[in-house]
Design a protein around this motif. Sequence first.
Motif, short mmCIF file in Angstrom:
data_model
loop_
_atom_site.label_atom_id
_atom_site.label_comp_id
_atom_site.label_asym_id
_atom_site.label_seq_id
_atom_site.Cartn_x
_atom_site.Cartn_y
_atom_site.Cartn_z
N MET A 79 0.83 -1.19 0.00
CA MET A 79 0.00 0.00 0.00
C MET A 79 0.87 1.25 0.00
N GLY A 80 0.42 2.23 -0.73
CA GLY A 80 1.15 3.49 -0.75
C GLY A 80 0.21 4.65 -0.52
N ILE B 13 8.44 -0.75 5.56
CA ILE B 13 8.05 0.62 5.24
C ILE B 13 9.06 1.28 4.31
N THR B 14 8.54 2.01 3.34
CA THR B 14 9.36 2.77 2.41
C THR B 14 9.21 4.24 2.72
N THR C 158 5.89 -5.70 -3.87
CA THR C 158 6.58 -4.69 -3.08
C THR C 158 6.03 -3.30 -3.33
N THR C 159 6.38 -2.39 -2.45
CA THR C 159 5.99 -1.00 -2.64
C THR C 159 6.82 -0.37 -3.75
N ALA D 272 3.86 6.31 -9.02
CA ALA D 272 2.40 6.22 -9.05
C ALA D 272 1.94 5.25 -10.12
N ASP D 273 2.63 5.19 -11.23
CA ASP D 273 2.16 4.32 -12.33
C ASP D 273 2.39 2.84 -12.04
N ALA D 274 3.04 2.54 -10.93
CA ALA D 274 3.23 1.13 -10.54
C ALA D 274 2.03 0.57 -9.80
N TYR D 275 1.14 1.43 -9.34
CA TYR D 275 0.01 1.01 -8.52
C TYR D 275 -1.21 0.72 -9.38
#
Length: 118
Positions: free
Chosen positions: A34-35, A57-58, A97-98, A102-105
């Motif tokens: 989650m981001g 956590i990132t 993974t996180t 944004a385009d990875a979500y």
Amino acid sequence: QVQLVESGGGLVQAGGSLRLSCAASGRTFSNYAMGWFRQAPGKEREFVIGISGSGAITTGGRFTISRDNRKNTVYLQMNSLKTEDTAVYYCAAKTYTTSTRADAYEYWGQGTQVTVSS
């Protein structure tokens, strides 16, 4: 499909705190990283903080993130808020993974407005 609903935004004075929540439904929540992102008027969406399904956590800074996999919810605790933190805050989900991109979500909530007054 994963549905995400943010809540907890509002108006707060500089120096104050807010806790945002993001409730997820639709798939096994613990499988998703989650981001939290934010977007201020006229600016690009930017990564705030992320957490993997297992809790890694990132980044962070003044903000902290946590998740409750039993409640299918991720939280963003924001302390020492500044006027420049004013933005629409979004939660997002992706497998594995996180990422700070944004385009990875794959899935996004509708956003919740946070306004910090001076």
